[in-house]
Design an enzyme around this catalytic site. Structure first.
Site, PDB file in Angstrom:
ATOM      1  CG  ASP A   1      -2.194   0.879   0.896  1.00  0.00           C
ATOM      2  OD1 ASP A   1      -2.158   1.652  -0.091  1.00  0.00           O
ATOM      3  OD2 ASP A   1      -3.182   0.818   1.641  1.00  0.00           O
TER       4      ASP A   1
HETATM    5  C1  BGC Z   1      -4.938   3.327   0.022  1.00  0.00           C
HETATM    6  C2  BGC Z   1      -5.083   2.303  -1.079  1.00  0.00           C
HETATM    7  C3  BGC Z   1      -4.992   2.981  -2.415  1.00  0.00           C
HETATM    8  C4  BGC Z   1      -3.643   3.674  -2.486  1.00  0.00           C
HETATM    9  C5  BGC Z   1      -3.384   4.340  -3.825  1.00  0.00           C
HETATM   10  C6  BGC Z   1      -3.704   4.178  -0.169  1.00  0.00           C
HETATM   11  O1  BGC Z   1      -3.681   5.255   0.704  1.00  0.00           O
HETATM   12  O2  BGC Z   1      -4.909   2.676   1.264  1.00  0.00           O
HETATM   13  O3  BGC Z   1      -6.291   1.620  -0.935  1.00  0.00           O
HETATM   14  O4  BGC Z   1      -5.151   2.068  -3.453  1.00  0.00           O
HETATM   15  O5  BGC Z   1      -3.594   4.666  -1.485  1.00  0.00           O
HETATM   16  O6  BGC Z   1      -4.160   5.445  -4.015  1.00  0.00           O
END
Ligand code: BGC
Length: 753
Positions: A292
């Site tokens: 993530d």
């Molecule tokens: C979130 C993810 C997301 C990623 C990219 C993160 O802060 O937890 O779910 O896909 O950002 O935007």
């Protein structure tokens, strides 16, 4: 047939079989290509495939200082970037892709990821709302349309669906999932992945999906985002894992995202048990795992990694294949391999996974296949997409209360008041996680009523503070301004019916948007009570991204409609439900608590040792609030009525059980009903919940029409995972309930031999 012809046929058959044998299947062919390419790659280029950079906008987390644009361009040209996120638009993607394809040594195309969460430009309801439809076909279609629009804008990979189960309405991200139930969540996750990935991943209008966040993210303590997760193995295997496993087994999901949280002491991003033993081991997942956003680097703050180099080592050895925004792999992996701390074979394994998905997408055949401005122009906001978004929005609405059939309203009704700032809002109904969505593009409720030809008068009543929009975060979501009350009360006084549109702003839920209070934010509760004093004939239309504690409203207000955040077509959907053009059929995918102190509250609890009698002090209850939910999981009314009769159970050979029930529409309108089946394994080697959803079917019935619904339960539904993570089916007595919600239905039982 004579002997000669027979021999000839035999030879032909053998030749054909030989040809089939020697011809590698699609998958094998890709594996050969991947191996060939890998053999040509330097260690730096391999590590590049394990590195993803953010584009230049839409930052969804803290941006590291290293993220300046110049470096990124150079890195792409050097072949050190396997993927970009947040780059979109056919032209933008083409420019970026050509840097990789035309300037890097091997010309390996990048994969472009984006959060396509509930629609892309045409926005469908937030995922929690879609889940309330229990309509797998409509949900799959919604994801299909999102993929069509996203792929027309150059995107070939979505970070969706989020299949985290959550039982805590305080957690802001419940809006992004399918609610509290594992069975429903698994079915919906599969539908979404099928929608995104379609039948042919190499087509120009399908995109790779991503099951996230692996694992346990929805169990953040106290519902606070990013917080610690501590769950037992039984919960892990029976509640948290199944939607992820179904994503692989039933939908061949191409990627996984790990999560920010620690789980039982180990950060998910470096969690060998999760990523190597379970995901890539036991489940045989052959796609790749992305971290993530900066979840790698965050292991330093967790106290698990001492520095960024350590992050790269732990994450890669732990099974994370691609680094989003930690800059750990690109900076340190080559050194770590040279120092013998990460094996080159580990790098090879990760790179092969990434390359395989790129081949499957067809990116090597045509890296620019998603970059077609004509398709982009034709498909974004296509009329068919708008129509489907409206259909999805209507299906997502849940009728929570309808005393004396206040609803549906009659168009001819004189003197309708509409009160509440959300009624006039074109932005909030789009909900959060609408990365490509354009602000203020929803049909507001007022616009919906206008289009439907309704005569009404409007007063704002009270404003609503937007909530966190960007960085630095503005935390205040309440307002104390009551200056609009007077006008609203005066309007209510002279009206026959008052439609009050109240709830949360679209940005009150989503990532980082936890709430410790689950009531109506700001002065809306006061407004509701003030209006009620002068006119009791209120229809409350709720807009919210999570269950709310609307206990007072439930006690006083005659009609309540749960309208979530329904996306682009919100106003039309709400108008059609209020005036009966559409008969609502949604059912809650998450329990509504009476009070925030009850959270986490969910239907599939275990029985305590003291379930009753409830006459003394010493049983599980509260002294100051009921232990019951306000609205249970699976609950939702209709403008018609469904009767359940003739529950019948047949235990068949081979550990199969057939359960049937007869449902009759005894009202006077056509309507849809979600027939739900719950099971209770009464005595087991691991205590089983008092009930668990194990089947559902959505049916549509004309007035007086009768339909027999038949469910067939197999070992999959009858068994469970024990504390060692083994799936077992145990003989014994089972309770069955089939009905209209998790608390209302016909019951019976059977014995499994
Ligand atoms: C979130 C993810 C997301 C990623 C990219 C993160 O802060 O937890 O779910 O896909 O950002 O935007």
């Amino acid at each position: 047939m004579n002997k000669g012809r027979f021999l000839m046929l035999l030879v032909c058959c053998q030749l054909f079989l030989l040809a089939c044998d020697s011809q590698p299947s699609g998958k094998d062919e890709i594996d050969v290509k991947v191996e060939n390419l890998l053999a040509q790659m330097t260690l730096e280029e391999k590590v590049g495939q394990m590195n993803q950079y953010n584009g230049f906008y839409d930052v969804t987390g803290p941006a590291p200082a290293e993220g300046d644009a110049k470096n990124k361009y150079e890195h792409i040209k050097s072949g050190w970037v396997g993927s970009m996120l947040n780059v979109r638009g056919a032209n933008e993607v083409r420019k970026m892709q050509s840097l990789a394809v035309d300037s890097s040594r091997l010309g390996i195309p990048m994969i472009f990821g984006f959060d396509v969460i509930h629609g892309h430009k045409t926005l469908s309801p937030i995922p929690l709302a879609e889940a309330a439809s229990w309509d797998l076909e409509a949900i799959e279609k919604s994801a299909r349309i999102a993929a069509i629009e996203a792929s027309a804008e150059g995107i070939n990979w979505t970070f969706a669906p989020m299949v985290d189960i959550s039982r805590d309405a305080r957690w802001g991200r419940v809006m992004e999932g399918a609610g509290e139930d594992t069975y429903l969540g698994s079915r919906i996750g599969v539908a979404r992945i099928n929608g995104f990935q379609g039948d042919d991943l190499s087509a120009h209008n399908t995109i790779a999906a991503c099951a996230k966040h692996f694992a346990g993210y929805g169990f953040a303590e106290a519902g606070m985002d990013y917080n610690t997760v501590d769950v037992g193995t039984v919960t892990l295997h029976n509640v948290i894992f199944p939607p992820f496993k179904a994503a692989i087994d039933e939908a061949d999901v191409k990627t996984f995202m790990n999560s920010f949280n620690i789980i039982n002491g180990i950060p998910a991003t470096a969690n060998k048990f999760l990523q190597r033993d379970i995901l890539k081991g036991e489940w045989g997942f052959d796609g790749f795992v992305i971290s993530d956003w900066s979840s790698g680097a965050e292991m330093i703050a967790h106290g698990y990694a001492k520095d960024l180099e350590h992050v790269a080592e732990l994450a890669t050895n732990g099974g994370s294949d691609m680094d989003m925004e930690s800059y750990a792999n690109i900076k340190h992996l080559v050194k770590l391999v040279e120092a013998g701390k990460v094996k080159e074979s580990t790098i090879d394994e990760a790179v092969k996974r990434v390359l395989r998905v790129k081949y499957e997408l067809g990116l090597f055949d045509d890296p620019f296949k998603y970059c077609d401005e004509t398709r982009e122009k034709e498909l974004i906001y296509h009329a068919d997409h708008m129509a489907a978004a409206l259909d999805m929005a209507k299906r997502s609405i849940v009728l929570l209360k309808n005393e004396n059939n206040v609803l549906p309203l009659a168009k001819e009704q004189k003197k309708i008041a509409v009160i509440g700032t959300l009624a006039d809002d074109k932005d909030s109904p789009l909900g959060n996680w609408r990365m490509a969505g354009e602000d203020n593009t929803a049909i507001s409720v007022l616009e919906g009523l206008d289009a439907y030809g309704v005569n009404y008068k409007y007063a704002e009543g009270a404003e609503l503070v937007t909530g966190p929009t960007a960085f630095p975060v503005e935390l205040e979501i309440n307002t104390t301004d009551k200056s609009g009350f007077k006008e609203a009360i005066a309007l209510a006084k002279q009206s026959e019916v008052v439609v009050m549109v109240l709830g949360e702003h679209g940005l009150h839920s989503g990532e980082g948007r936890g709430r410790a209070n689950l009531g109506l934010p700001g002065v809306q509760q006061e407004l509701l009570e003030a209006v009620y004093k002068v006119n009791k004939n209120i229809v409350l239309v709720l807009m919210n991204g999570r269950p709310l504690t609307i206990t007072w409203a439930d006690e006083h207000v005659p009609a309540i409609v749960e309208a979530w955040q329904l996306g682009t077509q919100t106003g039309h959907a709400v108008a059609q439900v209020l005036f009966g053009e559409y008969n609502p059929a949604g059912k809650l995918p998450m329990t509504f608590p009476r009070h925030v102190g009850q959270v986490p509250i969910y239907y599939n609890q275990y029985s305590s040792g003291r379930p009753g009698p409830k006459t003394e002090v010493f049983w599980p209850h509260y002294m100051d609030e009921s232990e019951k939910p306000l609205y249970p999981f699976g609950y939702g009314l209709s403008y018609t009525k469904f009767d359940y009769t003739d529950l019948n159970i047949n235990v068949l050979e081979g550990r199969k059980v057939e359960v049937s029930v007869v449902v009759t529409n005894s009202g006077d309108r056509v309507g849809e009903e979600v027939v739900q089946l719950y099971l209770h394994d009464k005595v087991a080697s691991v205590v089983r919940p008092v009930k668990e959803l194990k089947g559902f079917e959505k049916i549509s019935l004309e007035p007086s029409q009768t339909y027999k619904v038949v469910f067939t339960l197999s070992e999959k539904e009858l068994g469970f995972y024990n504390g060692q993570g083994e799936f077992v089916v145990e003989p014994g007595d089972f309770g069955v309930m089939v009905g209209t919600s998790s608390v209302e239905g016909l019951t019976s039982e059977f014995e499994l031999k």
